[in-house]
Structure formats: structure tokens, C-alpha cells
Write an enzyme that holds these catalytic residues in place. Structure first.
Site, PDB file in Angstrom:
ATOM      1  N   GLU A 149      10.753  -6.857   3.750  1.00 34.66           N
ATOM      2  CA  GLU A 149      11.859  -6.023   3.246  1.00 34.66           C
ATOM      3  C   GLU A 149      13.049  -5.923   4.207  1.00 34.66           C
ATOM      4  O   GLU A 149      13.488  -4.828   4.541  1.00 34.66           O
ATOM      5  CB  GLU A 149      11.323  -4.628   2.885  1.00 34.66           C
ATOM      6  CG  GLU A 149      10.186  -4.702   1.877  1.00 34.66           C
ATOM      7  CD  GLU A 149       9.514  -3.355   1.601  1.00 34.66           C
ATOM      8  OE1 GLU A 149       9.910  -2.349   2.216  1.00 34.66           O
ATOM      9  OE2 GLU A 149       8.599  -3.320   0.757  1.00 34.66           O
ATOM     10  N   GLU A 263       3.151  -9.019  -4.902  1.00 29.54           N
ATOM     11  CA  GLU A 263       2.666  -7.637  -5.113  1.00 29.54           C
ATOM     12  C   GLU A 263       2.865  -7.206  -6.567  1.00 29.54           C
ATOM     13  O   GLU A 263       3.199  -6.049  -6.852  1.00 29.54           O
ATOM     14  CB  GLU A 263       3.410  -6.671  -4.173  1.00 29.54           C
ATOM     15  CG  GLU A 263       3.327  -7.063  -2.712  1.00 29.54           C
ATOM     16  CD  GLU A 263       3.993  -6.081  -1.747  1.00 29.54           C
ATOM     17  OE1 GLU A 263       4.277  -4.938  -2.157  1.00 29.54           O
ATOM     18  OE2 GLU A 263       4.227  -6.468  -0.585  1.00 29.54           O
TER      19      GLU A 263
HETATM   20  O1  G3I Z   1      -4.288   6.282   6.688  1.00 35.75           O
HETATM   21  C1  G3I Z   1      -4.117   7.581   6.085  1.00 35.75           C
HETATM   22  C2  G3I Z   1      -5.417   8.280   6.057  1.00 35.75           C
HETATM   23  O2  G3I Z   1      -5.844   8.527   7.384  1.00 35.75           O
HETATM   24  C3  G3I Z   1      -5.251   9.602   5.279  1.00 35.75           C
HETATM   25  O3  G3I Z   1      -6.495  10.206   5.136  1.00 35.75           O
HETATM   26  C4  G3I Z   1      -4.670   9.337   3.893  1.00 35.75           C
HETATM   27  C5  G3I Z   1      -4.396  10.615   3.136  1.00 35.75           C
HETATM   28  O4  G3I Z   1      -3.423  10.394   2.138  1.00 35.75           O
HETATM   29  O5  G3I Z   1      -3.453   8.652   4.054  1.00 35.75           O
HETATM   30  C6  G3I Z   1      -3.628   7.394   4.676  1.00 35.75           C
HETATM   31  O6  G3I Z   1      -2.422   6.715   4.730  1.00 35.75           O
HETATM   32  C7  G3I Z   1      -1.929   6.203   3.506  1.00 35.75           C
HETATM   33  C8  G3I Z   1      -1.963   4.685   3.546  1.00 35.75           C
HETATM   34  O7  G3I Z   1      -1.347   4.154   2.393  1.00 35.75           O
HETATM   35  C9  G3I Z   1      -3.385   4.116   3.624  1.00 35.75           C
HETATM   36  O8  G3I Z   1      -4.117   4.488   2.511  1.00 35.75           O
HETATM   37  C10 G3I Z   1      -0.512   6.692   3.368  1.00 35.75           C
HETATM   38  O9  G3I Z   1      -0.502   8.105   3.170  1.00 35.75           O
HETATM   39  C11 G3I Z   1       0.169   6.009   2.198  1.00 35.75           C
HETATM   40  O10 G3I Z   1       1.566   6.327   2.217  1.00 35.75           O
HETATM   41  C12 G3I Z   1       0.026   4.513   2.339  1.00 35.75           C
HETATM   42  O11 G3I Z   1       0.648   3.931   1.211  1.00 35.75           O
HETATM   43  C13 G3I Z   1       0.807   2.531   1.256  1.00 35.75           C
HETATM   44  C14 G3I Z   1       2.303   2.182   1.222  1.00 35.75           C
HETATM   45  O12 G3I Z   1       2.449   0.785   1.214  1.00 35.75           O
HETATM   46  C15 G3I Z   1       3.039   2.742   2.448  1.00 35.75           C
HETATM   47  O13 G3I Z   1       4.390   2.407   2.394  1.00 35.75           O
HETATM   48  C16 G3I Z   1       0.142   1.937   0.023  1.00 35.75           C
HETATM   49  O14 G3I Z   1      -1.275   2.157   0.112  1.00 35.75           O
HETATM   50  C17 G3I Z   1       0.434   0.457  -0.065  1.00 35.75           C
HETATM   51  O15 G3I Z   1       0.007  -0.024  -1.320  1.00 35.75           O
HETATM   52  C18 G3I Z   1       1.927   0.230   0.038  1.00 35.75           C
HETATM   53  O16 G3I Z   1       2.163  -1.161   0.009  1.00 35.75           O
HETATM   54  C19 G3I Z   1       3.532  -1.564   0.030  1.00 35.75           C
HETATM   55  C20 G3I Z   1       3.564  -2.929   0.671  1.00 35.75           C
HETATM   56  O17 G3I Z   1       2.949  -2.869   1.932  1.00 35.75           O
HETATM   57  C21 G3I Z   1       5.007  -3.438   0.784  1.00 35.75           C
HETATM   58  N1  G3I Z   1       5.665  -3.420  -0.487  1.00 35.75           N
HETATM   59  C22 G3I Z   1       5.633  -2.139  -1.166  1.00 35.75           C
HETATM   60  C23 G3I Z   1       4.179  -1.694  -1.344  1.00 35.75           C
HETATM   61  C24 G3I Z   1       4.110  -0.469  -2.160  1.00 35.75           C
HETATM   62  O18 G3I Z   1       4.721   0.612  -1.463  1.00 35.75           O
END
Ligand code: G3I
Length: 374
Positions: A149, A263
Site C-alpha cells: 500500500e 486479497e
Molecule cells: O494481536 C491482537 C491480539 O493480541 C488481541 O487479542 C486481538 C483482540 O482484538 O487483536 C489482535 O490484533 C488484531 C490482528 O488483526 C490479529 O488478529 C487487530 O486488532 C486487528 O486490527 C488486525 O486486523 C488485521 C488488519 O489487516 C490490520 O490492519 C486483519 O486481521 C487482517 O485481515 C488485515 O489484513 C489487511 C492486509 O494485511 C492488507 N490489506 C488490507 C487487509 C484488510 O485490512
């Protein structure tokens, strides 16, 4: 309406061609046209036998959804933690899957310590990180989203991320060169969202990306392909078109680049609650998108961001205003195949395979950047 009937007929035909009970896996269908089908893999997937079985049935490549991001792999300076990703790599190896490496340099999911570093230290940390992480899983990780990005939200210029602000635009070239050194056999990708539609912001984003690619080409920086994230939105009214997408893909092809759909999912957040309506509009959006990309010879793999609606990131990041869970993926929250799954299969079977690569019209020979002739 006619299009909806056609979609249902195609879905029926795919089921018939795939056999009585269990339809042919998406990877098997994709492989017949020289493509790889994939899915992102959430942290819970390996502990879920049902989901793991669905993955093995349908995909040839997996993308760790979060396990390779900086906050996960280097939580403290120079202390790397590859335990979660090692489990994923072992699963891939045992089952003959390849892995997409996602992602080395991004502006999200960074550990807090990194954001406080002065520029010189930040650059050193980036070199160490890229060279260490990109060396993982040799032979299994066949492509790396080296920079994720990099284009500004509204398409004008590069994103004013921590990387751009502190290191300047050269951070992209540096990351690509370090990744090549660490993973000489892997494809190096710039991965971006918002490149699929027909609106002015998308057009601007495409031009900025093409200008960046041309600069990298001029400087002989290694780059093998572009990832189109393809987080799509089923329109609240009208039909999805993607009328300008083919010519953009051809622009990439003429520059010698491969394209990976990295994705793919379709949000139903602008649609009414009725599940039948949502499923039909989401399926129509997938269908139209796949119809376009499957005709382009530069497209070599298609990954959905998960397989089951249960695991979609959309519910936490873009929840529906009525609070209902979204239905963006081919399997429902109980891991049952939705009609969408058959529509994807039908598209893989029916779309005319691409012609042999088109010779370059404007850019000389079709060669990846950084590869020299002779
Ligand atoms: O790691 C913590 C964990 O310790 C905690 O218990 C939990 C509680 O909510 O949160 C966990 O972190 C989360 C993480 O995913 C792992 O599950 C974050 O809150 C959450 O914001 C994070 O979201 C990810 C997101 O990227 C972050 O920007 C999504 O799973 C993931 O699907 C998403 O993927 C991105 C690609 O990398 C890039 N393109 C966009 C795509 C969608 O946003």
C-alpha cells in the site's frame, strides 16, 4: 435479472461438471488454466480441522493473514519470533502448498519501538527486518509482498507513511533490493488496494503506480509483479462493471510484470439485510471481476482473503450499519459452500483462457524489471 438467471445456470453446470457430491476444488479448476488459487490463513485456521480441510480441498497457496507482519515477527528490536509462521510453513510443506509472504514493509501493524526510531536507525531496522524475514521459507514462499500500500489514499503521489516521511521515496527501491538479496528465487511484489474500479480516484491511483513502476524500471530495481488486493464492494445500486480494468492489466503486462489478485473479497455493507439479495449481488460482483481478470495472461494467481464468512476482517473493520455479519466469501459461517462458490467454479471453467502473451507495444520486450537480457 437475466444475468442472475445466467449465473444460477452456470453454477448448476459447475456442480454437474464437478461431480455429484463434492465439487472439484477451486485449485484443481484453476490449475487447468495454469492459475494458482489461494486463501489467506487466519491465526485460528490451523486449529480448526473443518477449515483446514476446506483449505486443502480448494487452494494451492496460502497467505498468513497476520503472522508475517512486523509486529508479529519482530516484536522487539532484533528479537524475531517465527513460531506462529513456522507452524504455517510446516502445514504448507506437509500439504504441498506454496506460501505468499505478506508483508515486509507496510505502515500498519508495526511494533511501537519502530515508530520512535530516528531516520538512520529506522533505515537500518528496515534492512535487518527485510533481509531476515524474506530469507524465511525458501522454496515455500514463492512471492513476497515487499511493499504494501505505498500509494496515497486518494491516489495523488505516494502515501505519507512513516517510511516516506522519514526515509523518502527511496525506501521502496531499498526494500526491493534487500528482498532480492535475501530471497533470490521469490517473486517480488508491490501490493496495493483500490486499483480495480472505474472511478476517478482509482484512475489516479493507477497512474501513480505506473509512474512508480516506470521509475523502478529506469533504475533497474527488481520487481516481478503487482498485487491487486481486490477488496471489492457490491454496489448498492447498478451493476459492477470493471470496464477499465483490462486495459490497466495490459499496461502492467506491457511492463513485463505479473499480476496476482492477493486479497479478494466482496463487502455487502451497502446492501439490504435480505441474505438472498446480498448473496446474489456479491456473487455478481465476483463473477464480473473474474470474467475480466481471467482473460488477462499476466494474471497468475487469485487469493481470497479467507474462505469462510466467519473469518472475514470486514466485520471488525467495516461493520454493516445493521450489525449483521457480512457474507463476502465462498463459504458461510458454518463452512457450508454458498452459491458463490459454484459461481466462482463456473467462471474458472467457462471463461475463455487468455491468449498467448501480447507482444509489448510501447515498452520493448516483456521482461521483469531488474532482469537483463543476454
Ligand atoms: O494481536 C491482537 C491480539 O493480541 C488481541 O487479542 C486481538 C483482540 O482484538 O487483536 C489482535 O490484533 C488484531 C490482528 O488483526 C490479529 O488478529 C487487530 O486488532 C486487528 O486490527 C488486525 O486486523 C488485521 C488488519 O489487516 C490490520 O490492519 C486483519 O486481521 C487482517 O485481515 C488485515 O489484513 C489487511 C492486509 O494485511 C492488507 N490489506 C488490507 C487487509 C484488510 O485490512
Amino acid at each position: 435479472m437475466r444475468r442472475r438467471h445466467l449465473l444460477l445456470a452456470m453454477a448448476g453446470m459447475a456442480l454437474a461438471m464437478g461431480g455429484a457430491e463434492r465439487p472439484t476444488g477451486l485449485q484443481a479448476l484453476a490449475a487447468k488454466r495454469g492459475l494458482v488459487w489461494g486463501s489467506a490463513l487466519s491465526h485460528t485456521a490451523l486449529a480448526d480441522a473443518g477449515l483446514a480441510a476446506l483449505l486443502l480441498e480448494n487452494v494451492g497457496t496460502i497467505t498468513p493473514e497476520n503472522a508475517l507482519k512486523w509486529e508479529a515477527t519482530e516484536p522487539e528490536p532484533d528479537r524475531f519470533d517465527f513460531r506462529p509462521v513456522d507452524r504455517i510453513l510446516a502445514f504448507a510443506q506437509q500439504n504441498g502448498l506454496s506460501v505468499r509472504g505478506h508483508t515486509l514493509v507496510w505502515h500498519h501493524q508495526l511494533p511501537p519501538w519502530l515508530e520512535e526510531l530516528p531516520a538512520k536507525e529506522l533505515e537500518k531496522a528496515m534492512e535487518r527486518h527485510v533481509r531476515t524475514v524474506a530469507a524465511l521459507g525458501r522454496g515455500l514462499i514463492r512471492s513476497w509482498d515487499v511493499v504494501n500500500e505505498p500509494i496515497a489514499e486518494h491516489g495523488a503521489g505516494l502515501r505519507r507513511s512513516l517510511w516516506l516521511v522519514r526515509l523518502g521515496p527511496a525506501f521502496i527501491s531499498h526494500a526491493l533490493c534487500w528482498a532480492r538479496l535475501a530471497a533470490p528465487g521469490a517473486q517480488l511484489i508491490i501490493n496495493e488496494y483500490g486499483l480495480e474500479g472505474d472511478d476517478p480516484i482509482t484512475a489516479r491511483k493507477r497512474s501513480t503506480l505506473l509512474a512508480l513502476i516506470d521509475r523502478l524500471r529506469r533504475d533497474q530495481i527488481p520487481l516481478d509483479g503487482i498485487g491487486l488486493q481486490a477488496h471489492l464492494l457490491a454496489p448498492g445500486s447498478g451493476s459492477p462493471q470493471f470496464t477499465t480494468l483490462a486495459s490497466f492489466l495490459q499496461e502492467l503486462h506491457w511492463r513485463g510484470l505479473k499480476v496476482q489478485i492477493t486479497e479478494l473479497d466482496v463487502s455487502d455493507r451497502e446492501l439490504p439485510a435480505d441474505i438472498a439479495v446480498r448473496d446474489a449481488r456479491v456473487a455478481e460482483t465476483y463473477d464480473r471481476f473474474l470474467e475480466v481478470v481471467l482473460r488477462e495472461p499476466c494474471v497468475e494467481q487469485i487469493t481470497t482473503w479467507g474462505l469462510s464468512d466467519r473469518d472475514s476482517w470486514l466485520n471488525s473493520t467495516f461493520p454493516r450499519s445493521d450489525g449483521l455479519p457480512q457474507r463476502p466469501l465462498p463459504y458461510d459461517e458454518h463452512l457450508r459452500a454458498k452459491p458463490l462458490r459454484s459461481i466462482i467454479a463456473a467462471r474458472l471453467i467457462q471463461t475463455t483462457p487468455p491468449m498467448e502473451p501480447i507482444p509489448s507495444r510501447r515498452h520493448g520486450s516483456v521482461l521483469p524489471i531488474g532482469h537483463h537480457q543476454g
